[in-house]
Every structure is written in C-alpha cells, then in structure tokens.
Design a protein around this motif. Structure first.
Motif, PDB file in Angstrom:
ATOM      1  N   GLU A  95     -22.779  -3.196 -16.979  1.00  0.00           N
ATOM      2  CA  GLU A  95     -21.326  -3.377 -16.936  1.00  0.00           C
ATOM      3  C   GLU A  95     -20.738  -3.089 -18.316  1.00  0.00           C
ATOM      4  N   GLY A  96     -19.641  -2.363 -18.346  1.00  0.00           N
ATOM      5  CA  GLY A  96     -19.000  -2.019 -19.605  1.00  0.00           C
ATOM      6  C   GLY A  96     -19.511  -0.730 -20.217  1.00  0.00           C
ATOM      7  N   SER A  97     -20.432  -0.061 -19.528  1.00  0.00           N
ATOM      8  CA  SER A  97     -20.962   1.214 -20.032  1.00  0.00           C
ATOM      9  C   SER A  97     -19.850   2.245 -20.107  1.00  0.00           C
ATOM     10  N   TRP A  98     -19.895   3.065 -21.149  1.00  0.00           N
ATOM     11  CA  TRP A  98     -18.874   4.116 -21.327  1.00  0.00           C
ATOM     12  C   TRP A  98     -18.844   5.067 -20.139  1.00  0.00           C
TER      13      TRP A  98
END
Length: 219
Positions: A95-98
């Motif tokens: 989660e939050g990966s570019w």
C-alpha cells in the motif's frame, strides 16, 4: 588482476555491451517515434548503435571466439534479468507504492515476452553476425571496414528484428500481426540507417582501438 591495456579495454567494452543489451530488453515494451513522418518502433532500438560498434571492434581486436563467449554470457544475463523481473512482477504491491500492481505489470510484464524473444534472437543474430563479419573480412582481405561492418549487420539484424517482434510482440498478444510486421520492418530499416550513419564512427573506433590495443586478433 587486470594487467594489460587490452584486458582492461575488453572488460570495459564487455560491460558496456552487456549493459546496452539488457537495457534494450527492459525498455522495449514502449513504442516511440523517431520522427514526425516515421512509423512507430520499439524503444529498445536506442542502445543498439552501441552494440553495433562494440561488436565490430571486438570482433576485430579480440577475435570471434571471444565475441561468441561474450554473446553466450550476455544471453545468460538477459535470462537472469528475465527471472528477476518476473519475480518482481509476481510480488504483491505494498500500500502506498508509487506504481500499482496493474501499472507495474503493464510496464515490466510486457518486457518479459520481449526478453524471451530477445534471448532467442540475440544469440542467433550475434553468432550469425560474428560468422558474417569474418566472412566479409576474408573476402575483402581485411580491407573495406564499412563492408564487413554493415554487411554483417544487414543479415544478422534482419533475423534479430523479426524474431524479437514475432515472439515478444505477437505471441504475447500485445499487438496484431499486421502491426508487429510494421514494427519489425521499421525497426530493421532504422537499424540499417543507423549502421550506415555510424560508418565514420566505425573508422574512428578502429583508429582508437589500434592506438590502444595494437595488433588485431589472430582469427
């Protein structure tokens, strides 16, 4: 331990050669325009002028056996890169990966098929290029550098362009056959134009190589 200029030159050339080949596979999922009036082509064409030049010079000064070994090593490293990219695509995205799972898979998943095609095409075309280079070299008795350099490229890159396109772009389902053939033909013609335009640089590379490496290899 490297002790001679020739050994150092070989290691540097081999490193650039291998890097150019692997980068070409990683960026080949993208189509680019080289000019407003030209058909699209795969971005993997960009590093190949470097491979053209190095193949020619290394054939001349290190011999066909050395270039054959380098071609096999490069093929193995492309396969190793394929494995790493495959694993990276399969790993779950945090989660939050570019990049999302879908975006990453689209960017690098397409390269997997390109790499499979390239592993087949690279070794076939490189080994063919080595043989043709020395055929033209004997035919011209070591003269007419432009002929043996461009002549070997004309045939070997025809094989390379179509193998990569058919396996990497058609069998993968990325593009219909008509588009794949257009990309293969456009890519091949572009490589030929580049090879011709690089002729003065080929002579310069040979001049520099002769100054640094001395005598040519015994073929």
């Amino acid at each position: 331990m490297l002790r001679t200029r020739k050994e150092i030159a070989f290691m540097v050339m081999a490193g650039i050669f291998i890097t150019s080949a692997i980068v070409a596979e990683l960026i080949s999922a993208k189509l680019v325009y080289m000019g407003s009036y030209l058909a699209p082509m795969i971005a993997g064409i960009v590093p190949w002028p470097v491979v053209f030049l190095l193949t020619d010079v290394m054939n001349e000064y290190f011999g066909k056996q050395a270039v054959r070994r380098l071609s096999w090593i490069t093929t193995g490293l492309i396969a190793f890169c394929f494995f790493i990219v495959y694993v990276a695509v399969q790993l779950p995205t945090a989660e939050g990966s570019w990049l999302s799972d879908k975006e990453f898979a689209k960017a690098f998943g397409g390269s997997l098929w390109i790499m499979i095609g390239s592993i087949c095409a690279f070794i076939v075309s490189q080994l063919l290029d080595v043989q043709l280079f020395h055929f033209f070299s004997k035919l011209t008795k070591g003269k007419m550098i432009w002929l043996r350099s461009t002549g070997s490229t004309v045939v070997s890159q025809l094989v390379d362009s179509f193998i990569v396109a058919l396996i990497g772009l058609y069998l993968s389902g990325a593009y219909p056959l008509k588009m794949v053939l257009v990309l293969a033909i456009t890519g091949y013609l572009t490589k030929l134009v580049i090879a011709v335009c690089l002729t003065p640089l080929v002579y310069l590379m040979h001049y520099l190589a002769k100054s640094i490496l001395g005598e040519k290899a015994n073929q």
